[in-house]
Design a protein around this motif. Structure first.
Motif, PDB file in Angstrom:
ATOM      1  N   GLU A   1      -8.600   0.706  -6.609  1.00 41.29           N
ATOM      2  CA  GLU A   1      -7.526   0.007  -7.288  1.00 41.29           C
ATOM      3  C   GLU A   1      -6.822   0.974  -8.239  1.00 41.29           C
ATOM      4  O   GLU A   1      -7.433   1.897  -8.779  1.00 41.29           O
ATOM      5  CB  GLU A   1      -8.064  -1.190  -8.072  1.00 41.29           C
TER       6      GLU A   1
ATOM      7  N   CYS B   1     -10.013   7.085  -4.060  1.00 39.58           N
ATOM      8  CA  CYS B   1      -8.875   6.538  -3.326  1.00 39.58           C
ATOM      9  C   CYS B   1      -8.712   7.215  -1.976  1.00 39.58           C
ATOM     10  O   CYS B   1      -8.975   8.407  -1.819  1.00 39.58           O
ATOM     11  CB  CYS B   1      -7.590   6.721  -4.130  1.00 39.58           C
ATOM     12  N   GLU B   2      -8.244   6.433  -1.007  1.00 33.07           N
ATOM     13  CA  GLU B   2      -7.845   6.961   0.281  1.00 33.07           C
ATOM     14  C   GLU B   2      -6.340   6.823   0.405  1.00 33.07           C
ATOM     15  O   GLU B   2      -5.724   5.995  -0.259  1.00 33.07           O
ATOM     16  CB  GLU B   2      -8.530   6.185   1.412  1.00 33.07           C
ATOM     17  N   GLY B   3      -5.749   7.638   1.263  1.00 33.57           N
ATOM     18  CA  GLY B   3      -4.318   7.548   1.468  1.00 33.57           C
ATOM     19  C   GLY B   3      -3.696   8.916   1.625  1.00 33.57           C
ATOM     20  O   GLY B   3      -4.381   9.916   1.817  1.00 33.57           O
TER      21      GLY B   3
ATOM     22  N   GLY C   1      -5.812   2.900  -0.219  1.00 38.48           N
ATOM     23  CA  GLY C   1      -6.908   1.967   0.006  1.00 38.48           C
ATOM     24  C   GLY C   1      -8.193   2.447  -0.621  1.00 38.48           C
ATOM     25  O   GLY C   1      -8.286   3.543  -1.158  1.00 38.48           O
ATOM     26  N   ASN C   2      -9.215   1.595  -0.595  1.00 43.26           N
ATOM     27  CA  ASN C   2     -10.566   1.883  -1.062  1.00 43.26           C
ATOM     28  C   ASN C   2     -10.674   1.992  -2.582  1.00 43.26           C
ATOM     29  O   ASN C   2     -11.725   2.332  -3.101  1.00 43.26           O
ATOM     30  CB  ASN C   2     -11.107   3.179  -0.427  1.00 43.26           C
TER      31      ASN C   2
ATOM     32  N   ASP D   1      -0.470   4.189   2.515  1.00 43.80           N
ATOM     33  CA  ASP D   1      -1.794   3.834   3.050  1.00 43.80           C
ATOM     34  C   ASP D   1      -2.866   3.906   1.969  1.00 43.80           C
ATOM     35  O   ASP D   1      -3.994   4.348   2.212  1.00 43.80           O
ATOM     36  CB  ASP D   1      -2.174   4.751   4.222  1.00 43.80           C
TER      37      ASP D   1
ATOM     38  N   GLN E   1      -6.500   6.703  -9.315  1.00 42.08           N
ATOM     39  CA  GLN E   1      -7.559   5.692  -9.328  1.00 42.08           C
ATOM     40  C   GLN E   1      -8.037   5.377 -10.742  1.00 42.08           C
ATOM     41  O   GLN E   1      -8.067   6.229 -11.612  1.00 42.08           O
ATOM     42  CB  GLN E   1      -8.731   6.159  -8.474  1.00 42.08           C
TER      43      GLN E   1
ATOM     44  N   THR F   1      -1.229  -0.896  -7.602  1.00 43.50           N
ATOM     45  CA  THR F   1      -1.735  -1.809  -6.570  1.00 43.50           C
ATOM     46  C   THR F   1      -2.108  -3.158  -7.167  1.00 43.50           C
ATOM     47  O   THR F   1      -1.861  -4.207  -6.559  1.00 43.50           O
ATOM     48  CB  THR F   1      -2.941  -1.206  -5.832  1.00 43.50           C
TER      49      THR F   1
ATOM     50  N   LYS G   1       0.818  -1.215   0.000  1.00 40.25           N
ATOM     51  CA  LYS G   1       0.000   0.000   0.000  1.00 40.25           C
ATOM     52  C   LYS G   1       0.850   1.262   0.000  1.00 40.25           C
ATOM     53  O   LYS G   1       0.377   2.342   0.343  1.00 40.25           O
ATOM     54  CB  LYS G   1      -0.939   0.009   1.210  1.00 40.25           C
TER      55      LYS G   1
ATOM     56  N   GLU H   1      -0.346  -6.830  -6.392  1.00 40.15           N
ATOM     57  CA  GLU H   1      -1.191  -7.911  -5.890  1.00 40.15           C
ATOM     58  C   GLU H   1      -1.083  -9.174  -6.738  1.00 40.15           C
ATOM     59  O   GLU H   1      -1.013 -10.283  -6.192  1.00 40.15           O
ATOM     60  CB  GLU H   1      -2.648  -7.453  -5.846  1.00 40.15           C
TER      61      GLU H   1
END
Length: 256
Positions: A105, A76-78, A102-103, A100, A70, A109, A39, A113
């Motif tokens: 893709e 997006c969060e972070g 998140g929320n 950080d 995004q 990321t 992340k 993954e």
């Protein structure tokens, strides 16, 4: 070394970079980046174009910068830390530290993954098109990454496949990680991870030297030496040296 090259085309609107700039400024960019952990990512990006548009980049807020990352409908969060390495009337060179995340893709990321954390990215942005090159050691996981991209893309973004194949010699060199001495690379990784480069700083040089059990003067020298090499190499256009030198995760450090 292998590479996967594809385009993301924003069919009905300008690309996220141009949306950030609010109008058709003609700003384009080239970048390279990598993963610190699942992340957390870094990127060096060189922008060229209208002076007012470049000013918008250096003054943009967290939400605007995250929106550029995004590819899904979710926001997006972070956090995004940004450093201006060089700025002229014709453009600027920025270093980004994204953490950080998140929320949503993004290309990085999903690549981490489904392929491997040990990947590098090249990116070119212009108007409504982004050209991505994902560099990796093997093709393992590329099929899953391809499928995940298709599922994740929001309406209005078109995927255009280019090729999967052997990486060029220049790109293969990006994985060498030998141009920056190990002690400088380790100091940079720890400094980034502990918030030394955040604004405001989350840790002082004195505190960092205590935690690392390293004399303050020695740590300062290592950080300044690494920063100088990175910034000078990138600013003069010798990207390969700069990008080989960028800090890796602790696990990756053991490979050198």
């Amino acid at each position: 070394m292998r590479e996967f090259v594809f385009d993301l085309v924003y069919e009905e609107t300008a690309g996220p970079l141009q949306q950030l700039l609010t109008d058709a400024t003609g700003v384009s960019s080239t970048a390279i980046g990598g993963c610190i952990d699942a992340k957390e990512f870094w990127r060096l990006e060189r922008f060229e174009g209208d002076e007012d548009g470049v000013d918008n980049l250096t003054n943009a807020g967290q939400r605007e910068l995250l929106a550029v990352e995004q590819i899904t409908p979710a926001g997006c969060e972070g956090a995004v830390h940004r450093e201006v390495l060089k700025q002229t009337d014709a453009g600027c060179e920025l270093y980004y530290h994204l953490r950080d995340i998140g929320n949503c893709e993004s290309v990085p990321t999903l690549a981490v993954e489904y392929i491997d954390p040990d990947v590098l990215f090249e990116l070119k942005r212009s108007q409504n098109r982004e050209t991505w090159t994902v560099m990796m050691e093997t093709d393992d996981g590329v099929g899953l990454f391809y499928d995940a991209l298709q599922v994740s893309l929001q309406d209005g973004i078109r995927f255009e496949f280019d090729h999967i194949g052997q990486a060029s010699k220049r790109r293969t060199g990006l994985f060498a990680r030998k141009n920056l001495p190990a002690e400088q690379r380790e100091a940079l990784v720890e400094a980034v991870g502990r918030g030394y480069y955040e604004k405001p700083r989350q840790i002082t040089l004195e505190e960092l030297s205590t935690e690392l059990d390293c004399p303050r003067s020695t740590l300062s020298y290592r950080l300044r030496s690494a920063e100088s090499r990175l910034a000078k190499s990138f600013a003069t256009g010798t990207q390969q040296t700069a990008f080989e030198s960028f800090p890796q995760t602790p696990e990756q450090q053991g490979e050198t």
